[in-house]
Each structure stands twice: as C-alpha cells, then as structure tokens.
Design a protein around this motif. Sequence first.
Motif, PDB file in Angstrom:
ATOM      1  N   GLY A 132       0.791  -1.221   0.000  1.00 44.46           N
ATOM      2  CA  GLY A 132       0.000   0.000   0.000  1.00 44.46           C
ATOM      3  C   GLY A 132       0.824   1.271   0.000  1.00 44.46           C
ATOM      4  O   GLY A 132       0.275   2.356  -0.205  1.00 44.46           O
ATOM      5  N   ASP A 133       2.153   1.156   0.234  1.00 43.09           N
ATOM      6  CA  ASP A 133       3.019   2.332   0.105  1.00 43.09           C
ATOM      7  C   ASP A 133       2.955   2.852  -1.327  1.00 43.09           C
ATOM      8  O   ASP A 133       2.743   2.099  -2.276  1.00 43.09           O
ATOM      9  N   ALA A 134       3.180   4.143  -1.487  1.00 41.06           N
ATOM     10  CA  ALA A 134       3.227   4.725  -2.822  1.00 41.06           C
ATOM     11  C   ALA A 134       4.426   4.173  -3.586  1.00 41.06           C
ATOM     12  O   ALA A 134       5.514   4.020  -3.043  1.00 41.06           O
ATOM     13  N   SER A 135       4.231   3.854  -4.862  1.00 41.49           N
ATOM     14  CA  SER A 135       5.328   3.385  -5.700  1.00 41.49           C
ATOM     15  C   SER A 135       6.293   4.534  -5.973  1.00 41.49           C
ATOM     16  O   SER A 135       5.864   5.653  -6.252  1.00 41.49           O
ATOM     17  N   PRO A 136       7.592   4.300  -5.904  1.00 36.88           N
ATOM     18  CA  PRO A 136       8.570   5.376  -6.139  1.00 36.88           C
ATOM     19  C   PRO A 136       8.457   6.027  -7.517  1.00 36.88           C
ATOM     20  O   PRO A 136       8.895   7.161  -7.691  1.00 36.88           O
TER      21      PRO A 136
END
Length: 575
Positions: free
Chosen positions: A396-400
Amino acid sequence: MRASRFFISTLKEAPSDAEIVSHKLMMRAGMIKRLGAGIYTYMPMGLRVIRKVEAIVREEMNRAGAVELLMPVVQPAELWQETGRWNKMGAELMRVKDRHGRDFAIQPTSEEVVTDVARSELRSYKQLPVNFYHIQTKFRDERRPRFGLMRGREFTMKDAYSFDRDVDGLKKSYQAMYDAYVRIFTRFGLEFRAVAADNGAIGGSGSHEFHVVAATGEDALVYCPTSDYAANMEAAEALPVDSTRGAATQALEKTATPGKSKCEAVAELLGLPLARTVKSIVLAVDNEDPAKKEIWLLLLRGDHELNEVKASKIPGLSTYRFANEAEIVEWFGTPPGYLGPIGTKKPVKVVADRTVANMADFVCGANEADFHYTGANWGRDLPEPLVADIRNVVEGDASPDGKGVLAIQRGIEVGHVFQLGTTYSEAMKATYLDEAGKPQPLVMGCYGIGVTRILGAAIEQNFDDRGIIWPTSIAPFEVVLCPMGYDRSEAVKTEIDKLYAQLSEAGVDVVLDDRGERPGAMFADWELIGVPHRIVVGDRGLKDGNIEYQGRRDTEATQVPLAEALAFIQGKLAA
C-alpha cells in the motif's frame, strides 16, 4: 527410454530431515540422495532435469554472444588476496592447503579467475567486448545448510563475465544478459519476476535479481501492479507516508507508561494509533581506539521495520553492529524499551526514517524507565535529524515511480546480474590498450544462474498433493507411456511399442514403463516424479480404437483415437 533400463527409486515417505516441499518431493521422487550436510548426489532422474536446464541456459547464452570456457573449482589464494576477498568472504569461503602448504579456495564464484584470464588475454580495445561463461560446481560453506538444493553447500551455477571498454559498453552487455535471462526463464516455463537489487558482497554499481514466484519463497518481492517498478525488499525505496510535516499542535509532555516497553503497548495505553509512535534502534560503530566508539540512534515509525541493508548504506554505518545493553545504558541512561532522541545521557548520532522526519506530535521514549514523551516535534523539542530511507516498504506504500501503490509477493532467487564496473579489474590490474595506446581498466559485468537451485524453485511453484508438476521444457521426460498389462496383452504391447517408436523418431523425450507394475503403483510413481503428459494404453480402450491421455494438471483423462495419438501429443507439447 524404457523404464526397465533406467533407474527409478521412489519413496512413499520423505526422510525426516527433509523440511520444505521441494526437498521432500525430490527425495521421494529419487532425484537426489543426501551424502552429507548440504551435499547431494544427483540421481539419474534428477540429473536429467539438470541437463535440460543447462541446455536451455547454454543455448540462450550462446545466442546472446557469450563464449563458453571452463574454470577450475580449486583456485589459488593469491588471486583472492589480490582483491581482498580472501579475508572479506569469511567462513563461507572454503579454504584448503595442498601438500606443499599453499593456500587454495574451493570456488564459490569466479570473478578473480576470469579477471586473471582477461588481464593475460585481452590486450587491445579491438578484442572487446567479450563475455566468458561456464557452468561449474560451486561450494559455499553455509553455516546451516538446509532445504535440499535450495540452500546446499555444493551446487551447480552458470556464471558469466563481460568485459567492455567503458560504462556505455557495459550497459549494452548488461542489457543483452538481462534479455537472455528473460528468455531463459520464459523457456523454463516458470512464473518469474526481475527486480532491482542490492549488490551485496559482489560489489559494483547496479544489479537485478531474477526470482521464481512461489508462496514458500524466502525473499519478499516488491512491485507495482500498475507500472514496471520492481525491487527486492532490500533495495525497494520507501517514500515518506506523509509528503510534508504537519504543524505542532501539542505540548511536549513526559507521560508515565509503567511497564510498557513496546510501541504497541504504549499506543494501547495512550489510546493512540501505533503510527503515532516512534521506536528507537541503537547501533554501534567500533574504532581502533575504544574511546572513539560511535553510537547511532535510528528512528522508525512504530509499525515499520528496519531495513538493515539500507542502514549500512548511510555514510559511517557500513560496519555497524547492534549495540549491547551495557552500551545502551551508558549512552541513554536506561535499559532498552524507553529510549528516544530527547535528553540522551551522552551525545548520539540521530537518523530518522523519511516517514518519521515528517511526523508531528509523535510519541517516543523519554530515556527513563516507565516514561515516554508525547507531543514531540522536530525543531521545537529536538534538533532536525539526518534523514534517510531506512525502512522496509509495506503493501500500500506509494510506488517510487508515482504510478500506483506497492504490492508484495514471495520469491526464490535463482539468478542475479551485476554491473561490476572496475571493482575487480582495478584490484587485479586488468587493463587493455585504447586507440591511443594508453592502458585503461576493463569494465566488467557478472551474471549468475543457480542451475541446481532451479529444480527446487520450480517444484516450490509447481506441485500438488500427488507430487511434482514439471514444466514440459525441464521435465525429466516429456511423456510417459503406461501400458495396462504390457507382459500379458500382445495387443497392448504391439500398439504401445509402435507408439513409443513413433514418438522417439519424432524427437519426443518419452519413457515407456515396461516394469510390469500395477496400474495404481505405476501412476503414483509418474505423478510423484511429475512427468507432464501421460498416455495409457489398455485392451479396453483399444477395442474402441482409443488410447487415454491425461496431463499432469488435468483432473480427468481424455480419450484419443489411436491413429491420432502422435499428432495429439505433438500438439500438446507445442502448446
């Protein structure tokens, strides 16, 4: 191949020391036999799979322009001493002495030897680029060998080494190998993912790992389902959860938290989300002068985990270790559980993860037993920290790359490609003469595939409660012919011998089970071994002019006209 002339040794139960699915099934299927800890004999059935893996690797390496040689397993210590790896490799490098007392290494890899070849053979820019590879036995003295071929001590690896004039040339060689690996793993018939990776002990400037996707995999693979971003957990970039820091809204207060030494317990006591807490990890960096020992405090959000590889990339922390309790008490004045960046007993170097650096009104240890600070804020209550990406990403972290959110799946590493640069060529003075006649260091790449590890990884991805399910391209046999009453029915014997001859002449890797086993035992053997295509010939089917086909993944058999059997099987193999 006729089964009566081959060696088949299946077991009903796996040995007690077999831990994971692939290990159990390979032992039961008679593919490997344990000789010692992490050392196996490859039995005939398993060796057939290895040879098929090697054949695909060779074909694609040759297609990519690599040139095969064969380097020795035993290597002089002097080469390893030139690069410093004789000591750097530690106990994993098996060291031996010959009768004259000279030191040698049992090779775990061949960078030193191939660089020695290059410095004596590659003299001019006109000879570049070149890529040497071999498929050779390796030995790594694992502290705890386990999981059969997945983490053994002796294994077979394909390792290749490219030599170029410059970085631009290296990038082309690297891409050629990357593309070759994609073709190799596609031909294996495995679901795989290539991910950006950390270089680790090999060194260099960039690398990718190739992983076979499997729920039982040891490695976490991070990827974005809506973009091309992919990395292993060690290398996956973790963006701050909040892009900016909020304003302080609370006063700093020292709050009693009796007996609550974990962030989870503190959050529950205070009725706050775990994400409002900050946890402290204390590292030590030793110096020749004990008085100059450095203590570092790394800060993570309470629900995040430290990425040790990322931590080691921080300048000054390459040789860190975790601090012991005596050191923690000396620098913080309290045992672990209540540590924080405010009011340490002695000065420490503070590093905040990106997410922590953007937190406001957070909870942290007060460096006093049974107390934590609430309402802590950067700038007001403590100095701005050194900020670094030091945590593992979470789903769920934002993709770089800004194109979605991250997902995580498990994988088994089976290949790795590195841009080495001049790490080894400079250490070993491997140079070529450029157009101006000036010596320049060779620019290297390194590319490995764990040949025998492929077997374990393929099984971890492809099995059921009956046994292995091999992809056709690397199965020990493509097709098994199972006669019902081979030694009792002349019609069955005649037709199955004829079909066996047709398939063999057509280039199909077929085995005829002429052992006279009962149908149940015969089927169980081949399902355990994992042959992907099975043909059954019996009197009942022949009366109707049919044979019976069943793919290893099929739940039911299919009746096929005998006259169409060859074309039918060829169609299945081509699918």
